[in-house]
Design a protein around this motif. Structure first.
Motif, PDB file in Angstrom:
ATOM      1  N   HIS A 149      94.145  67.912 -33.188  1.00  0.00           N
ATOM      2  CA  HIS A 149      94.133  67.319 -31.853  1.00  0.00           C
ATOM      3  C   HIS A 149      95.439  67.656 -31.150  1.00  0.00           C
ATOM      4  N   MET A 150      95.365  67.821 -29.827  1.00  0.00           N
ATOM      5  CA  MET A 150      96.568  68.027 -29.016  1.00  0.00           C
ATOM      6  C   MET A 150      96.536  67.065 -27.838  1.00  0.00           C
ATOM      7  N   GLU A 151      97.654  66.431 -27.601  1.00  0.00           N
ATOM      8  CA  GLU A 151      97.831  65.564 -26.436  1.00  0.00           C
ATOM      9  C   GLU A 151      98.848  66.225 -25.518  1.00  0.00           C
ATOM     10  N   CYS A 152      98.551  66.264 -24.207  1.00  0.00           N
ATOM     11  CA  CYS A 152      99.421  66.925 -23.242  1.00  0.00           C
ATOM     12  C   CYS A 152      99.796  65.971 -22.114  1.00  0.00           C
ATOM     13  N   LEU A 153     100.989  66.178 -21.566  1.00  0.00           N
ATOM     14  CA  LEU A 153     101.444  65.402 -20.421  1.00  0.00           C
ATOM     15  C   LEU A 153     102.168  66.342 -19.467  1.00  0.00           C
ATOM     16  N   ALA A 154     101.700  66.397 -18.229  1.00  0.00           N
ATOM     17  CA  ALA A 154     102.263  67.336 -17.255  1.00  0.00           C
ATOM     18  C   ALA A 154     103.656  66.916 -16.826  1.00  0.00           C
ATOM     19  N   LEU A 155     104.542  67.897 -16.648  1.00  0.00           N
ATOM     20  CA  LEU A 155     105.855  67.662 -16.068  1.00  0.00           C
ATOM     21  C   LEU A 155     105.758  67.824 -14.557  1.00  0.00           C
ATOM     22  N   THR A 156     106.648  67.174 -13.840  1.00  0.00           N
ATOM     23  CA  THR A 156     106.675  67.288 -12.391  1.00  0.00           C
ATOM     24  C   THR A 156     107.326  68.605 -12.003  1.00  0.00           C
ATOM     25  N   THR A 157     106.619  69.430 -11.242  1.00  0.00           N
ATOM     26  CA  THR A 157     107.150  70.718 -10.791  1.00  0.00           C
ATOM     27  C   THR A 157     106.891  70.876  -9.302  1.00  0.00           C
ATOM     28  N   GLY A 158     107.626  71.805  -8.691  1.00  0.00           N
ATOM     29  CA  GLY A 158     107.463  72.079  -7.276  1.00  0.00           C
ATOM     30  C   GLY A 158     106.193  72.856  -7.001  1.00  0.00           C
ATOM     31  N   PRO A 159     105.822  72.984  -5.709  1.00  0.00           N
ATOM     32  CA  PRO A 159     104.563  73.648  -5.343  1.00  0.00           C
ATOM     33  C   PRO A 159     104.509  75.120  -5.726  1.00  0.00           C
ATOM     34  N   PHE A 164     103.929  73.137 -16.144  1.00  0.00           N
ATOM     35  CA  PHE A 164     104.393  72.925 -17.509  1.00  0.00           C
ATOM     36  C   PHE A 164     103.856  71.613 -18.047  1.00  0.00           C
ATOM     37  N   TRP A 165     103.593  71.594 -19.366  1.00  0.00           N
ATOM     38  CA  TRP A 165     103.166  70.380 -20.054  1.00  0.00           C
ATOM     39  C   TRP A 165     103.998  70.196 -21.322  1.00  0.00           C
ATOM     40  N   LEU A 166     104.328  68.955 -21.633  1.00  0.00           N
ATOM     41  CA  LEU A 166     104.798  68.598 -22.966  1.00  0.00           C
ATOM     42  C   LEU A 166     103.569  68.333 -23.814  1.00  0.00           C
ATOM     43  N   SER A 167     103.620  68.717 -25.071  1.00  0.00           N
ATOM     44  CA  SER A 167     102.452  68.499 -25.927  1.00  0.00           C
ATOM     45  C   SER A 167     102.870  68.078 -27.325  1.00  0.00           C
ATOM     46  N   LEU A 168     101.982  67.329 -27.965  1.00  0.00           N
ATOM     47  CA  LEU A 168     102.074  67.014 -29.389  1.00  0.00           C
ATOM     48  C   LEU A 168     100.753  67.414 -30.014  1.00  0.00           C
ATOM     49  N   SER A 169     100.802  68.023 -31.175  1.00  0.00           N
ATOM     50  CA  SER A 169      99.568  68.461 -31.834  1.00  0.00           C
ATOM     51  C   SER A 169      99.704  68.348 -33.337  1.00  0.00           C
ATOM     52  N   GLY A 170      98.581  68.104 -33.980  1.00  0.00           N
ATOM     53  CA  GLY A 170      98.555  67.969 -35.430  1.00  0.00           C
ATOM     54  C   GLY A 170      97.183  67.580 -35.902  1.00  0.00           C
ATOM     55  N   PRO A 171      97.048  67.202 -37.190  1.00  0.00           N
ATOM     56  CA  PRO A 171      95.741  66.837 -37.741  1.00  0.00           C
ATOM     57  C   PRO A 171      95.159  65.612 -37.035  1.00  0.00           C
ATOM     58  N   THR A 172      93.850  65.604 -36.862  1.00  0.00           N
ATOM     59  CA  THR A 172      93.167  64.477 -36.227  1.00  0.00           C
ATOM     60  C   THR A 172      93.316  63.215 -37.065  1.00  0.00           C
ATOM     61  N   GLY A 173      93.622  62.086 -36.402  1.00  0.00           N
ATOM     62  CA  GLY A 173      93.642  60.789 -37.063  1.00  0.00           C
ATOM     63  C   GLY A 173      94.908  60.448 -37.806  1.00  0.00           C
ATOM     64  N   GLN A 175      97.886  59.922 -36.460  1.00  0.00           N
ATOM     65  CA  GLN A 175      98.707  59.019 -35.665  1.00  0.00           C
ATOM     66  C   GLN A 175      97.846  57.892 -35.093  1.00  0.00           C
ATOM     67  N   PRO A 176      98.416  56.683 -34.943  1.00  0.00           N
ATOM     68  CA  PRO A 176      97.671  55.582 -34.314  1.00  0.00           C
ATOM     69  C   PRO A 176      97.287  55.945 -32.883  1.00  0.00           C
ATOM     70  N   ALA A 177      96.180  55.380 -32.425  1.00  0.00           N
ATOM     71  CA  ALA A 177      95.712  55.642 -31.065  1.00  0.00           C
ATOM     72  C   ALA A 177      96.782  55.274 -30.056  1.00  0.00           C
ATOM     73  N   GLY A 178      97.057  56.218 -29.131  1.00  0.00           N
ATOM     74  CA  GLY A 178      98.034  55.963 -28.075  1.00  0.00           C
ATOM     75  C   GLY A 178      99.468  56.281 -28.444  1.00  0.00           C
ATOM     76  N   ALA A 179      99.759  56.532 -29.725  1.00  0.00           N
ATOM     77  CA  ALA A 179     101.145  56.764 -30.147  1.00  0.00           C
ATOM     78  C   ALA A 179     101.696  58.049 -29.549  1.00  0.00           C
ATOM     79  N   TRP A 180     100.887  59.105 -29.562  1.00  0.00           N
ATOM     80  CA  TRP A 180     101.355  60.376 -29.003  1.00  0.00           C
ATOM     81  C   TRP A 180     101.624  60.250 -27.513  1.00  0.00           C
ATOM     82  N   ARG A 181     100.716  59.557 -26.823  1.00  0.00           N
ATOM     83  CA  ARG A 181     100.859  59.417 -25.369  1.00  0.00           C
ATOM     84  C   ARG A 181     102.149  58.683 -25.033  1.00  0.00           C
ATOM     85  N   ARG A 182     102.438  57.629 -25.766  1.00  0.00           N
ATOM     86  CA  ARG A 182     103.661  56.862 -25.508  1.00  0.00           C
ATOM     87  C   ARG A 182     104.900  57.699 -25.792  1.00  0.00           C
ATOM     88  N   ALA A 183     104.865  58.489 -26.857  1.00  0.00           N
ATOM     89  CA  ALA A 183     106.023  59.337 -27.193  1.00  0.00           C
ATOM     90  C   ALA A 183     106.234  60.403 -26.122  1.00  0.00           C
TER      91      ALA A 183
END
Length: 202
Positions: A149-159, A164-173, A175-183
């Motif tokens: 699984h990969m979780e992504c969060l967009a960085l703020t960039t100009g027009p 760009f995105w920050l991402s975390l990825s690894g085996p499914t299950g 990490q606890p639900a929501g942990a990657w998003r909070r990090a």
């Protein structure tokens, strides 16, 4: 100054400017219309640009940008500045979560890993800078990861800046639900807070 102008160089730059459009590939006729040059002139200019990989010709005869403009853009100082800011946050994310942390860039239907920090775990998403994969959505750079699984969060960039995105990825299950998003949200906050302060400083 007029005496500093080199006509052939300016014509070649005019051709490159024609590619600054949503359309990715152009026929010779379309380039002639966009630049105002004769097709014979265009073919000579395109031939020189192709030799240095500024443009590429596909099998159907259409022209598109080559890899040289992208390669030069990545050497630009803001990219190095971004790397200096982001890499420590990726190292922090990888150590905090035990998962692979990366900076992704996506454009024109393709995503690329620009920076990465790998965790100490042997069971991990072994992502490397320069890895590329196709995307179907401009706002979703995630690859298909069987068993992962990969979780992504967009960085703020100009027009006019890359996405760009920050991402975390690894085996499914793992990490606890929501942990990657909070990090990821915490990392983005650390990255963008100093930038906001600089922009508001007189």
């Amino acid at each position: 100054m007029a005496q500093d102008r080199v006509e052939a160089v300016e014509r070649a730059l005019t051709v490159l400017d024609a590619f600054d459009a949503e359309q990715e590939a152009f026929s010779l006729a379309e380039l002639a219309q966009a630049t105002g040059f004769y097709k014979s002139t265009l073919l000579r200019l395109l031939g020189s640009l192709e030799r240095f990989d500024y443009v590429q010709r596909s099998r159907d005869g259409r022209w598109r940008l080559g890899s040289s403009p992208v390669r030069l853009a990545r050497r630009h100082a803001p990219s190095r500045h971004l790397a200096a800011r982001v890499q420590p946050q990726l190292e922090h994310l990888a150590a905090e979560t035990g998962e692979t942390a990366a900076l992704l860039e996506a454009r024109h239907g393709e995503a690329e890993c620009r920076l990465v920090a790998l965790p100490a775990s042997d069971l991990r998403h072994d992502l490397r800078p320069g890895s590329r994969w196709p995307t179907t959505k401009d706002d979703d750079p995630r690859p298909v990861l069987p068993g992962g699984h990969m979780e992504c969060l967009a960085l703020t960039t100009g027009p006019d800046e890359p996405h760009f995105w920050l991402s975390l990825s690894g085996p499914t299950g793992r990490q606890p639900a929501g942990a990657w998003r909070r990090a990821l949200q915490a990392a983005r906050g650390r990255l963008e807070a100093p930038q906001a302060e600089e922009e508001t400083t007189p």
